[in-house]
Design a protein around this motif. Structure first.
Motif, PDB file in Angstrom:
ATOM      1  N   ALA A  80       0.874  -1.163   0.000  1.00 45.37           N
ATOM      2  CA  ALA A  80       0.000   0.000   0.000  1.00 45.37           C
ATOM      3  C   ALA A  80       0.919   1.222   0.000  1.00 45.37           C
ATOM      4  CB  ALA A  80      -0.906   0.017   1.225  1.00 45.37           C
ATOM      5  N   PHE A  81       0.540   2.254  -0.767  1.00 44.10           N
ATOM      6  CA  PHE A  81       1.419   3.414  -0.822  1.00 44.10           C
ATOM      7  C   PHE A  81       0.621   4.692  -1.052  1.00 44.10           C
ATOM      8  CE2 PHE A  81       0.991   1.933  -5.166  1.00 44.10           C
ATOM      9  CZ  PHE A  81       1.048   3.068  -5.962  1.00 44.10           C
ATOM     10  N   LEU A  82       1.279   5.809  -0.824  1.00 42.20           N
ATOM     11  CA  LEU A  82       0.662   7.118  -0.995  1.00 42.20           C
ATOM     12  C   LEU A  82       1.755   8.149  -1.256  1.00 42.20           C
ATOM     13  CD1 LEU A  82       1.415   8.597   1.904  1.00 42.20           C
ATOM     14  CD2 LEU A  82      -0.547   7.309   2.728  1.00 42.20           C
ATOM     15  N   PHE A  83       1.315   9.349  -1.640  1.00 45.98           N
ATOM     16  CA  PHE A  83       2.223  10.486  -1.780  1.00 45.98           C
ATOM     17  C   PHE A  83       1.779  11.541  -0.767  1.00 45.98           C
ATOM     18  CE2 PHE A  83       2.307   8.475  -5.993  1.00 45.98           C
ATOM     19  CZ  PHE A  83       3.681   8.300  -6.149  1.00 45.98           C
ATOM     20  N   ALA A  84       2.631  11.779   0.208  1.00 46.08           N
ATOM     21  CA  ALA A  84       2.276  12.689   1.300  1.00 46.08           C
ATOM     22  C   ALA A  84       2.510  14.133   0.889  1.00 46.08           C
ATOM     23  CB  ALA A  84       3.105  12.351   2.540  1.00 46.08           C
ATOM     24  N   ALA A  85       1.430  14.908   0.823  1.00 44.31           N
ATOM     25  CA  ALA A  85       1.518  16.320   0.450  1.00 44.31           C
ATOM     26  C   ALA A  85       1.888  17.139   1.679  1.00 44.31           C
ATOM     27  CB  ALA A  85       0.196  16.787  -0.149  1.00 44.31           C
ATOM     28  N   ASP A  86       3.141  17.014   2.080  1.00 39.11           N
ATOM     29  CA  ASP A  86       3.602  17.638   3.321  1.00 39.11           C
ATOM     30  C   ASP A  86       4.314  18.946   3.017  1.00 39.11           C
ATOM     31  OD1 ASP A  86       4.475  18.281   5.814  1.00 39.11           O
ATOM     32  OD2 ASP A  86       5.358  16.338   6.269  1.00 39.11           O
ATOM     33  N   LYS A  87       3.684  20.059   3.357  1.00 44.37           N
ATOM     34  CA  LYS A  87       4.277  21.379   3.136  1.00 44.37           C
ATOM     35  C   LYS A  87       4.798  21.985   4.436  1.00 44.37           C
ATOM     36  CE  LYS A  87       1.316  22.390  -0.853  1.00 44.37           C
ATOM     37  NZ  LYS A  87       0.322  23.333  -1.448  1.00 44.37           N
ATOM     38  N   THR A  88       4.752  21.222   5.514  1.00 46.40           N
ATOM     39  CA  THR A  88       5.213  21.743   6.802  1.00 46.40           C
ATOM     40  C   THR A  88       6.735  21.738   6.847  1.00 46.40           C
ATOM     41  OG1 THR A  88       5.148  19.543   7.813  1.00 46.40           O
ATOM     42  CG2 THR A  88       3.149  20.869   7.937  1.00 46.40           C
ATOM     43  N   PRO A  89       7.335  22.732   7.482  1.00 50.66           N
ATOM     44  CA  PRO A  89       8.802  22.803   7.538  1.00 50.66           C
ATOM     45  C   PRO A  89       9.436  21.684   8.349  1.00 50.66           C
ATOM     46  CG  PRO A  89       7.801  24.506   8.920  1.00 50.66           C
ATOM     47  CD  PRO A  89       6.701  23.903   8.124  1.00 50.66           C
ATOM     48  N   ASP A  90       8.686  21.125   9.290  1.00 53.12           N
ATOM     49  CA  ASP A  90       9.242  20.077  10.148  1.00 53.12           C
ATOM     50  C   ASP A  90       8.808  18.668   9.736  1.00 53.12           C
ATOM     51  OD1 ASP A  90       6.594  20.358  10.797  1.00 53.12           O
ATOM     52  OD2 ASP A  90       6.897  20.399  12.974  1.00 53.12           O
ATOM     53  N   GLY A  91       8.129  18.562   8.574  1.00 53.65           N
ATOM     54  CA  GLY A  91       7.701  17.244   8.106  1.00 53.65           C
ATOM     55  C   GLY A  91       6.663  16.601   9.003  1.00 53.65           C
ATOM     56  N   ALA A  92       5.740  17.396   9.530  1.00 52.27           N
ATOM     57  CA  ALA A  92       4.759  16.891  10.494  1.00 52.27           C
ATOM     58  C   ALA A  92       3.838  15.840   9.882  1.00 52.27           C
ATOM     59  CB  ALA A  92       3.920  18.045  11.049  1.00 52.27           C
ATOM     60  N   LEU A  93       3.460  16.039   8.612  1.00 47.69           N
ATOM     61  CA  LEU A  93       2.520  15.103   8.001  1.00 47.69           C
ATOM     62  C   LEU A  93       3.178  13.747   7.732  1.00 47.69           C
ATOM     63  CD1 LEU A  93      -0.282  14.559   6.864  1.00 47.69           C
ATOM     64  CD2 LEU A  93       0.504  15.456   4.655  1.00 47.69           C
ATOM     65  N   THR A  94       4.393  13.771   7.186  1.00 48.91           N
ATOM     66  CA  THR A  94       5.078  12.501   6.933  1.00 48.91           C
ATOM     67  C   THR A  94       5.384  11.778   8.240  1.00 48.91           C
ATOM     68  OG1 THR A  94       7.203  13.676   6.824  1.00 48.91           O
ATOM     69  CG2 THR A  94       6.082  13.216   4.740  1.00 48.91           C
ATOM     70  N   THR A  95       5.674  12.547   9.286  1.00 46.98           N
ATOM     71  CA  THR A  95       5.890  11.930  10.597  1.00 46.98           C
ATOM     72  C   THR A  95       4.613  11.271  11.097  1.00 46.98           C
ATOM     73  OG1 THR A  95       7.611  13.529  11.183  1.00 46.98           O
ATOM     74  CG2 THR A  95       6.547  12.350  12.997  1.00 46.98           C
ATOM     75  N   TYR A  96       3.490  11.941  10.884  1.00 47.09           N
ATOM     76  CA  TYR A  96       2.193  11.394  11.283  1.00 47.09           C
ATOM     77  C   TYR A  96       1.899  10.098  10.528  1.00 47.09           C
ATOM     78  CZ  TYR A  96      -2.897  10.869  11.305  1.00 47.09           C
ATOM     79  OH  TYR A  96      -4.174  10.365  11.388  1.00 47.09           O
ATOM     80  N   TYR A  97       2.126  10.115   9.200  1.00 52.10           N
ATOM     81  CA  TYR A  97       1.894   8.907   8.415  1.00 52.10           C
ATOM     82  C   TYR A  97       2.794   7.757   8.873  1.00 52.10           C
ATOM     83  CZ  TYR A  97      -1.023  11.322   4.953  1.00 52.10           C
ATOM     84  OH  TYR A  97      -2.047  11.990   4.328  1.00 52.10           O
ATOM     85  N   ASN A  98       4.001   8.097   9.282  1.00 52.02           N
ATOM     86  CA  ASN A  98       4.942   7.066   9.724  1.00 52.02           C
ATOM     87  C   ASN A  98       4.572   6.525  11.101  1.00 52.02           C
ATOM     88  OD1 ASN A  98       7.974   6.896  11.326  1.00 52.02           O
ATOM     89  ND2 ASN A  98       7.566   5.534   9.618  1.00 52.02           N
ATOM     90  N   VAL A  99       4.349   7.406  12.047  1.00 49.52           N
ATOM     91  CA  VAL A  99       4.106   6.985  13.432  1.00 49.52           C
ATOM     92  C   VAL A  99       2.701   6.417  13.610  1.00 49.52           C
ATOM     93  CG1 VAL A  99       3.966   7.778  15.822  1.00 49.52           C
ATOM     94  CG2 VAL A  99       5.778   8.648  14.330  1.00 49.52           C
ATOM     95  N   ALA A 100       1.698   7.105  13.067  1.00 42.90           N
ATOM     96  CA  ALA A 100       0.310   6.711  13.306  1.00 42.90           C
ATOM     97  C   ALA A 100      -0.192   5.655  12.323  1.00 42.90           C
ATOM     98  CB  ALA A 100      -0.603   7.937  13.248  1.00 42.90           C
ATOM     99  N   LEU A 101       0.263   5.742  11.068  1.00 44.44           N
ATOM    100  CA  LEU A 101      -0.262   4.851  10.034  1.00 44.44           C
ATOM    101  C   LEU A 101       0.766   3.846   9.535  1.00 44.44           C
ATOM    102  CD1 LEU A 101      -2.277   7.463   7.920  1.00 44.44           C
ATOM    103  CD2 LEU A 101      -2.887   6.373  10.096  1.00 44.44           C
ATOM    104  N   LYS A 102       2.013   3.971  10.012  1.00 44.72           N
ATOM    105  CA  LYS A 102       3.092   2.987   9.761  1.00 44.72           C
ATOM    106  C   LYS A 102       3.607   2.976   8.328  1.00 44.72           C
ATOM    107  CE  LYS A 102       2.553   1.952  14.019  1.00 44.72           C
ATOM    108  NZ  LYS A 102       3.465   2.581  15.005  1.00 44.72           N
ATOM    109  N   PHE A 103       3.403   4.054   7.581  1.00 46.69           N
ATOM    110  CA  PHE A 103       4.010   4.151   6.259  1.00 46.69           C
ATOM    111  C   PHE A 103       5.473   4.561   6.406  1.00 46.69           C
ATOM    112  CE2 PHE A 103      -0.433   4.376   5.078  1.00 46.69           C
ATOM    113  CZ  PHE A 103      -0.466   3.659   3.893  1.00 46.69           C
ATOM    114  N   GLU A 104       6.314   4.067   5.493  1.00 42.66           N
ATOM    115  CA  GLU A 104       7.747   4.328   5.570  1.00 42.66           C
ATOM    116  C   GLU A 104       8.288   4.856   4.249  1.00 42.66           C
ATOM    117  OE1 GLU A 104      10.014   1.298   8.103  1.00 42.66           O
ATOM    118  OE2 GLU A 104       8.442   0.085   7.158  1.00 42.66           O
ATOM    119  N   LYS A 105       9.463   5.482   4.328  1.00 39.30           N
ATOM    120  CA  LYS A 105      10.163   5.919   3.121  1.00 39.30           C
ATOM    121  C   LYS A 105      11.161   4.826   2.740  1.00 39.30           C
ATOM    122  CE  LYS A 105       9.868  10.753   4.593  1.00 39.30           C
ATOM    123  NZ  LYS A 105      10.650  11.978   4.912  1.00 39.30           N
TER     124      LYS A 105
END
Length: 241
Positions: free
Chosen positions: A171-196
């Motif tokens: 399963a995959f997605l493209f995270a539209a993360d415009k935050t300077p600290d990468g908050a959205l990608t961190t959320y996807y990783n920690v909460a939803l377990k997606f990885e780079k």
């Protein structure tokens, strides 16, 4: 579309089949061919680089001792393996060139291996509805946010059902993360377990430029959902944040 008890849409998502791949490393094949040639050269030519010959024979001695073999047996085995690898890698490069000729100028991305997948193309909440729900959510004492809960409870079962008919491995997605600290990608990783993941890639459309590609295996989603549901209700002694 996921609605609340009043019929208001609080989250919508979209799925589509896609594909991931491992790159085809043409340069690596060429290097491996040269390495095999060098081994054969050093074993057959006494005038080959003396320092390299010493290192090679030191490795052969380790192999000999570990396998309880004679020197001749080790050399024979190494020569056979080097010849086999050289032939295999050369054939792979020939197949690559023949495929380019056969397909012509069509825009085909040649890869080492492909994986079936399902893409989460949209994963969005209606902030107006969700903000109202958050107050009730906190009053009920739920330990997980609304979006995370709906993902594991509503979306993951559909992805797992797709796997039964389409064999989706990722399963995959493209995270539209415009935050300077990468908050959205961190959320996807920690909460939803997606990885780079570094060993797999996919084709990225213009629509998703500047978004980060994240993925995980569907079997891991199943494990993650079991863990989420088993730990959803807090114990009496747990602190509610």
């Amino acid at each position: 579309m996921i609605k609340n008890e009043n019929g208001q849409p609080c989250l919508f998502f979209a799925l589509k089949c896609g594909a991931l791949f491992e790159p085809f490393d043409e340069q690596k094949l060429e290097i491996q061919i040269e390495q095999a040639k060098n081994i054969l050269e050093m074993l057959s030519n006494p005038d080959a680089d003396e320092e390299k010959r010493k290192k090679l024979f030191a490795k052969l001695e380790c192999i000999r001792q570990q396998g309880n073999m004679t020197v001749d047996q080790v050399i024979t085995a190494v020569v056979e393996r080097a010849n086999s690898q050289k032939t295999t890698y050369q054939n792979a490069l020939k197949m690559l060139e023949n495929d380019r000729i056969r397909e012509g100028k069509r825009p085909i991305l040649r890869v080492g291996k492909t994986y079936s997948g399902v893409e989460i193309t949209h994963f969005c909440t209606d902030d107006n509805v969700v903000e109202v729900m958050k107050d009730n959510w906190k009053k009920e004492g739920f330990r997980y946010p609304i979006g995370q809960t709906l993902f594991w409870y509503k979306i993951v079962p559909i992805i797992c059902k797709l796997q039964e008919s389409a064999g989706c491995q990722f399963a995959f997605l493209f995270a539209a993360d415009k935050t300077p600290d990468g908050a959205l990608t961190t959320y996807y990783n920690v909460a939803l377990k997606f990885e780079k993941l570094q060993n797999v890639g996919t084709s990225k459309p213009f629509y998703d430029f500047c978004c980060e590609f994240m993925s995980q295996e569907v079997n891991n989603l199943k494990t993650g959902r079991d863990f989420f549901l088993n730990n959803f209700n807090p114990d009496m002694d747990d602190e509610i944040i």
